[in-house]
Write an enzyme that holds these catalytic residues in place. Structure first.
Site, mmCIF file in Angstrom:
data_model
loop_
_atom_site.group_PDB
_atom_site.id
_atom_site.type_symbol
_atom_site.label_atom_id
_atom_site.label_comp_id
_atom_site.label_asym_id
_atom_site.label_seq_id
_atom_site.Cartn_x
_atom_site.Cartn_y
_atom_site.Cartn_z
ATOM 1 N N ASN A 210 0.924 -1.348 -0.209
ATOM 2 C CA ASN A 210 0.346 0.395 -0.139
ATOM 3 C C ASN A 210 0.556 1.326 0.067
ATOM 4 O OD1 ASN A 210 0.382 0.519 3.076
ATOM 5 N ND2 ASN A 210 -0.422 -1.321 3.277
ATOM 6 N N PRO A 306 -3.153 -10.850 10.646
ATOM 7 C CA PRO A 306 -3.661 -10.970 12.276
ATOM 8 C C PRO A 306 -3.149 -9.812 12.510
ATOM 9 C CG PRO A 306 -1.042 -12.097 12.023
ATOM 10 C CD PRO A 306 -1.869 -11.642 10.535
ATOM 11 N N ASP A 307 -4.146 -9.162 12.964
ATOM 12 C CA ASP A 307 -4.212 -7.563 13.850
ATOM 13 C C ASP A 307 -3.556 -8.000 14.712
ATOM 14 O OD1 ASP A 307 -5.174 -5.877 14.355
ATOM 15 O OD2 ASP A 307 -6.827 -5.299 13.442
ATOM 16 N N LYS A 340 -14.005 1.397 15.086
ATOM 17 C CA LYS A 340 -12.757 0.683 15.559
ATOM 18 C C LYS A 340 -11.936 0.705 16.912
ATOM 19 C CE LYS A 340 -11.280 1.684 11.188
ATOM 20 N NZ LYS A 340 -10.486 1.944 10.008
ATOM 21 N N LYS A 344 -11.644 -3.260 18.027
ATOM 22 C CA LYS A 344 -9.910 -3.503 17.892
ATOM 23 C C LYS A 344 -9.183 -3.192 19.772
ATOM 24 C CE LYS A 344 -8.098 -2.797 13.678
ATOM 25 N NZ LYS A 344 -7.317 -2.482 13.006
HETATM 26 N N1 CTP Z 1 -3.319 -2.522 12.398
HETATM 27 C C1 CTP Z 1 -2.861 -3.808 12.391
HETATM 28 N N2 CTP Z 1 -2.411 -5.258 12.354
HETATM 29 C C2 CTP Z 1 -3.630 -5.451 11.032
HETATM 30 C C3 CTP Z 1 -4.639 -4.110 10.964
HETATM 31 C C4 CTP Z 1 -5.157 -3.054 11.155
HETATM 32 O O1 CTP Z 1 -2.129 -3.169 13.717
HETATM 33 N N3 CTP Z 1 -3.980 -6.331 10.495
HETATM 34 C C5 CTP Z 1 -3.445 -1.238 12.536
HETATM 35 C C6 CTP Z 1 -2.866 -0.287 12.125
HETATM 36 O O2 CTP Z 1 -1.471 0.221 12.656
HETATM 37 C C7 CTP Z 1 -4.427 1.041 11.659
HETATM 38 C C8 CTP Z 1 -5.598 0.410 12.603
HETATM 39 O O3 CTP Z 1 -5.240 -0.564 12.813
HETATM 40 O O4 CTP Z 1 -3.497 1.350 13.775
HETATM 41 C C9 CTP Z 1 -6.879 0.641 11.627
HETATM 42 O O5 CTP Z 1 -6.553 0.398 10.697
HETATM 43 P P1 CTP Z 1 -7.057 0.469 9.121
HETATM 44 O O6 CTP Z 1 -6.627 -0.422 8.039
HETATM 45 O O7 CTP Z 1 -7.688 1.817 9.373
HETATM 46 O O8 CTP Z 1 -7.638 -0.767 10.189
HETATM 47 P P2 CTP Z 1 -8.788 -1.784 9.526
HETATM 48 O O9 CTP Z 1 -8.818 -2.304 10.045
HETATM 49 O O10 CTP Z 1 -8.286 -2.428 8.028
HETATM 50 O O11 CTP Z 1 -10.629 -1.419 9.323
HETATM 51 P P3 CTP Z 1 -11.122 -0.865 7.178
HETATM 52 O O12 CTP Z 1 -10.860 -2.635 7.529
HETATM 53 O O13 CTP Z 1 -12.520 -0.398 8.164
HETATM 54 O O14 CTP Z 1 -9.790 0.146 6.847
#
Ligand code: CTP
Length: 404
Positions: A210, A306-307, A340, A344
């Site tokens: 990205n 993983p998030d 979010k 989260k």
């Molecule tokens: N983030 C993370 N791990 C992931 C995805 C996101 O730690 N796999 C964290 C990013 O570093 C940021 C936050 O989550 O602090 C939000 O990321 P964003 O990409 O905006 O959110 P998404 O969960 O992808 O939500 P959406 O799909 O609505 O954009």
């Protein structure tokens, strides 16, 4: 005003970075320090004695200064009446003179006639910097006790890119504060920052990525370090230099980023600024995928990554006390950020508009909104560095003044 009563003698030598020394004078004085300046003949080619005098509100000592003039200030007294001598910019030439013990102008004479600690902020072209003569001179000065801040890496005034750029003014100020033993509000605390994009391989040569530049995350890591925190920065692939004083762990994929962040625990503060890829290719090819005439393009089967933010926020006993996420949105910013925050499980979301019109991705400025369960604070458009500095101060305040 925690530098109140501290007396700094700033030697401004002849380098293009001399213009930054004007800001250094201003920042030190804002913190209460007294700043007296010695301007070399070369330095005066880049900044005027008038500007230095106006900012320091002191007489400027340059080569026109006479040791017999009516205020009786000698080169000995200039140094004696200072707690610290700062040479910024410290040019290759002045460092060479210092190493050799030359005293052929006021600056070199003051530096030779001093037993006070000296902080050098080197600044020069990268070939001058990497030249064995410069490195040997610096080693000599350091062996005699000189302290050093920078140089950093980046665009140099000569058009080249590399080492030799004078440390940022904030880093010089932080080095001066450290010299005086002044703890920052985050001294003794550990912080973790994720930054940059992740690259998810399709095959050994292709990947999904990205547009994140890592500028905001890196600036936050730097700002937290300047406030005294011990910072680990887990960064995806970026072209930025490592922030000085920060431990940088470089990763490529989201899975590696998660592993590196979990290894950095325990920390008190985690800021997830990375633009982690939400999905990865389920089965990346081991060999480069070849196009075959007449065969339709392949489809990619994706699986969720993983998030990292959610994992840190749910880390039980190992959960950082303050977990901060970013929300990069193109519409309904606050609504999405609130959702979010809950989804989260973090304590704060820094929401920013990344629609193409905002110029946030890759740009130097950012408009952010700090979203907590009970409040939204909106900050005006600021540089990413200013956002980082404000955010670091805000988080330091949130973590509270109690000792770790
Ligand atoms: N983030 C993370 N791990 C992931 C995805 C996101 O730690 N796999 C964290 C990013 O570093 C940021 C936050 O989550 O602090 C939000 O990321 P964003 O990409 O905006 O959110 P998404 O969960 O992808 O939500 P959406 O799909 O609505 O954009």
């Amino acid at each position: 005003m925690h530098l109140s009563g501290r007396r700094i003698l700033l030697v401004i030598a002849g380098g293009i970075a001399a213009y930054k020394s004007l800001d250094l004078i201003r920042r030190l004085r804002e913190k209460g320090a007294t700043v007296r300046c010695v301007l070399t003949r070369g330095g005066a080619q880049f900044v005027t004695p008038l500007a230095v005098a106006a900012l320091s509100e002191e007489r400027v000592y340059d080569d026109l200064f006479s040791l017999t003039d009516d205020n009786g200030m000698s080169h000995i007294r200039l140094s004696r009446e200072a707690d610290l001598l700062v040479v910024a910019p410290a040019t290759a030439d002045l460092m060479a003179k210092m190493a050799a013990g030359l005293a052929d102008d006021l600056a070199s004479t003051v530096l030779l006639a001093s037993d006070k600690p000296i902080l050098l902020a080197p600044s020069m072209n990268l070939l001058m910097w990497s030249h064995p003569a410069t490195q040997a001179n610096l080693a000599t000065l350091k062996a005699r006790g000189a302290l050093q801040v920078g140089p950093g890496t980046g665009d140099l005034a000569c058009g080249e890119v590399g080492d030799g750029r004078m440390a940022d003014v904030a880093d010089i100020v932080a080095a001066i504060e450290r010299f005086f033993g002044l703890p920052g509000p985050l001294s003794g605390r550990k912080a973790l920052v994720t930054s940059g994009p992740t690259h998810e391989p399709i095959d050994p040569v292709r990947f999904i990525a990205n547009r994140s530049s890592g500028k905001q995350g890196h600036a936050i890591a730097q700002a937290l370090q300047r406030l005294g925190a011990e910072v680990t920065l887990v960064s995806g692939p970026v072209t930025l230099p490592d922030p000085p004083g920060v431990t940088v762990v470089r990763v490529e994929t989201a899975a590696q980023m998660l592993e590196a962040t979990l290894s950095a625990l325990p920390v008190e503060l985690a800021v997830c600024a990375a633009a982690v890829a939400d999905w990865r290719v389920a089965a990346p090819a081991v060999e480069k995928r070849k196009k075959v005439e007449g065969v339709p393009p392949p489809s990619l089967v994706l699986e969720a990554n993983p998030d990292i933010l959610a994992t840190l926020a749910a880390a039980g006993e190992r959960r950082p006390r303050l977990v901060v996420g970013f929300a990069a949105e193109t519409e309904r910013l606050i609504d999405h950020a609130r959702a979010k925050l809950t989804r989260k499980g973090c304590d704060l979301i820094v929401a920013n508009d990344v629609s193409p019109a905002s110029g946030t991705f890759g740009g130097d400025a950012n408009t952010v909104h700090l979203v907590t369960p009970d409040q939204v604070r909106s900050w005006p458009l600021m540089s990413k560095t200013a956002v980082a500095e404000q955010l670091a101060l805000f988080l330091a305040e949130r973590l509270g003044a109690e000792s770790p």
